[in-house]
Each structure stands twice: as structure tokens, then as C-alpha cells.
Design a protein around this motif. Structure first.
Motif, PDB file in Angstrom:
ATOM      1  N   ALA A 137       0.843  -1.210   0.000  1.00 53.47           N
ATOM      2  CA  ALA A 137       0.000   0.000   0.000  1.00 53.47           C
ATOM      3  C   ALA A 137       0.876   1.258   0.000  1.00 53.47           C
ATOM      4  N   PHE A 138       1.960   1.204   0.752  1.00 54.35           N
ATOM      5  CA  PHE A 138       2.884   2.333   0.831  1.00 54.35           C
ATOM      6  C   PHE A 138       3.512   2.597  -0.547  1.00 54.35           C
ATOM      7  N   ILE A 139       3.959   1.519  -1.204  1.00 55.39           N
ATOM      8  CA  ILE A 139       4.578   1.661  -2.530  1.00 55.39           C
ATOM      9  C   ILE A 139       3.557   2.210  -3.522  1.00 55.39           C
ATOM     10  N   LYS A 140       2.321   1.741  -3.426  1.00 57.13           N
ATOM     11  CA  LYS A 140       1.258   2.197  -4.328  1.00 57.13           C
ATOM     12  C   LYS A 140       1.025   3.699  -4.143  1.00 57.13           C
ATOM     13  N   GLU A 141       0.983   4.110  -2.881  1.00 55.23           N
ATOM     14  CA  GLU A 141       0.782   5.538  -2.582  1.00 55.23           C
ATOM     15  C   GLU A 141       1.932   6.376  -3.116  1.00 55.23           C
ATOM     16  N   GLN A 142       3.152   5.842  -2.943  1.00 53.74           N
ATOM     17  CA  GLN A 142       4.332   6.564  -3.417  1.00 53.74           C
ATOM     18  C   GLN A 142       4.292   6.722  -4.939  1.00 53.74           C
ATOM     19  N   ARG A 143       3.896   5.623  -5.621  1.00 51.89           N
ATOM     20  CA  ARG A 143       3.815   5.677  -7.097  1.00 51.89           C
ATOM     21  C   ARG A 143       2.759   6.686  -7.519  1.00 51.89           C
ATOM     22  N   LYS A 144       1.629   6.676  -6.794  1.00 51.55           N
ATOM     23  CA  LYS A 144       0.533   7.593  -7.108  1.00 51.55           C
ATOM     24  C   LYS A 144       1.006   9.042  -6.935  1.00 51.55           C
TER      25      LYS A 144
END
Ligand code: SF4
Length: 248
Positions: free
Chosen positions: A196-203
Motif C-alpha cells: 500500500a505504501f509503494i502504491k501511494e508513493q507511485r501515485k
């Protein structure tokens, strides 16, 4: 990757699968079968240690139980903890309390591997744990050296993290099963939090790129409008001068 590098260095290796940490058992078996398949393909032996999740629950889980509500990876912090928000996965997972739990886990498994190595005439102990950027590499080194010294064999430690991307690429190419959590029941939630953290960072990175692109586009349009206005102004002046010349 570590196994390939060790073989290339001339070591005759055997992989000892010591993973009482892995839950549930079906996951333990899935990873073991994958390793055995890879070992048969690459020409190294795989020895399975005792699968004893009860021992892991006894020796390691109590630390996890004590800290599970205070993990930055799970979005919570210790009362009074004023640490800044994590900016990277390493920062997200680099928690002192989680470190204690993983140290106990490494210790248990490395001691088991070292004892097997000493009893069966192996000269040294190495670990594939050192390829993961999500582990505590310094702790792995300490525990590898400690376990090897206690068993009276050499520790062969190498930081394999620079090979992580390559290892990931190769395992994808080989169609290998890729686990999405470290192994223990606590790490299931940490794996989810990490993704979830990586997804947020990518977003966030995508939004920043879009904003940058928008700003560049606005600047380009403004520049074109300025040029157009300048050209029109000059044309107007030329027309006035021409008119003046014609009138005189
Ligand atoms: S996260 Fe991995 S190393 Fe840490 S306790 Fe769980 S299984 Fe062991």
C-alpha cells in the motif's frame, strides 16, 4: 542469486531450509517445493530442517505480539514516538521493535542451520536472507557470525542486496513462485502495508509528474502567446511606420 554467486566463487553448497517462521504450513511447503525444483535445476542439494512452528511461536512470536500495535509499517506508532513519517520502504520497515522480533527469528533459524552444518562436516555458514532489502542486513550479519562461531564453523557473510533487482528479474523469467510477505504471520500485514505504501508513493510520483508536465505546458503556451503578442506589436509598428512614410 546468492546460491549462484557462491557457486561461481567455487563453493560447494547445500541449502538448509530452516523456516519454522513460515505460516501457514501450505505456504511453507509451497516455498520448499519451489526451492527443491530450483536446486535440482541448478545442481545443489536442499536439506529440510524441522518444521516446528510451535517452537517459533514460543521463542519469537511473544516479541511480535508485544510490538504488533506499534509498527510504522502498520500505520501506528509508539506513544510519544515523534519519528518523522517514513519516506522509503526501508524507513517504513526499519523499526527498532520489529528489529528485535526479526533478530530472534534469524537467530533461531541460523542456529539450526549452523548446528546442522557443524554436525555434517560443512566448513561455513552463509545465508540467502542477505539479498533482501526488506531485512535487517546488519542484524543478519551479526546473527550469522554468532551462530557460526558458536557452532565452530566459519561465517561467510556477503551483502547481496545490490543483486536484488537482478534476482527479482531472473525469478520472474523462470516463472518462479514469488512470495508477497516475509514468512511469519506478523509479516502478512506488514507485506500488505508495504505494498500500500509503494502504491501511494507511485501515485504521488505520478501526480507530481503530471503537475510538472502541466506547469511546463502552461509555460510553453505562455511563451508562445508572448511571442505572438510581440510579433503582432512589431507588425503594428511596421504598419504605422509604413503609413507615415506613405503620408509624407
Ligand atoms: S518478518 Fe521475517 S524475519 Fe522478521 S520475524 Fe517475521 S518471518 Fe522472521
Amino acid at each position: 542469486m546468492p546460491t549462484r554467486l557462491l557457486c561461481e566463487e567455487g563453493h560447494d553448497i547445500t541449502v538448509f531450509y530452516a523456516n519454522s517462521n513460515i505460516a501457514p504450513q501450505a505456504e511453507y511447503e509451497k516455498r520448499l517445493v519451489e526451492l527443491q525444483r530450483y536446486g535440482a535445476d541448478q545442481g545443489f542439494e536442499v536439506v529440510e530442517g524441522a518444521y516446528d512452528p510451535a517452537a517459533w511461536e514460543r521463542e519469537v512470536a511473544p516479541i511480535g505480539e508485544a510490538i504488533k500495535d506499534f509498527s510504522p509499517a502498520l500505520g501506528s506508532k509508539h506513544v510519544g514516538d515523534d519519528a518523522p513519517e517514513p519516506q522509503t520502504v526501508a524507513e517504513l520497515l526499519d523499526d527498532e521493535r520489529r528489529r528485535e522480533r526479526c533478530r530472534a527469528c534469524y537467530r533461531m533459524r541460523l542456529e539450526e542451520a549452523a548446528a546442522y552444518a557443524a554436525e555434517n562436516g560443512f566448513e561455513g555458514l552463509a545465508t540467502t536472507l542477505a539479498v533482501s532489502p526488506y531485512q535487517f542486513t546488519d542484524v543478519i550479519r551479526e546473527e550469522t557470525e554468532r551462530a557460526a562461531a558458536n557452532a565452530g564453523i566459519a561465517a561467510h557473510f556477503e551483502d547481496y542486496r545490490p543483486y536484488y533487482d537482478e534476482a527479482t528479474r531472473i525469478s520472474r523469467e523462470l516463472g518462479m513462485y514469488r512470495q508477497n510477505y516475509c514468512g511469519c504471520r506478523f509479516s502478512v500485514a506488514e507485506g500488505e502495508a508495504t505494498r500500500a505504501f509503494i502504491k501511494e508513493q507511485r501515485k504521488a510520483a505520478k501526480a507530481a509528474r503530471a503537475a510538472e508536465h502541466e506547469a511546463e505546458e502552461a509555460a510553453r503556451k505562455q511563451n508562445a502567446a508572448d511571442k505572438q503578442a510581440y510579433a503582432e506589436e512589431r507588425a503594428k509598428r511596421r504598419a504605422i511606420l509604413k503609413q507615415l512614410r506613405n503620408d509624407s
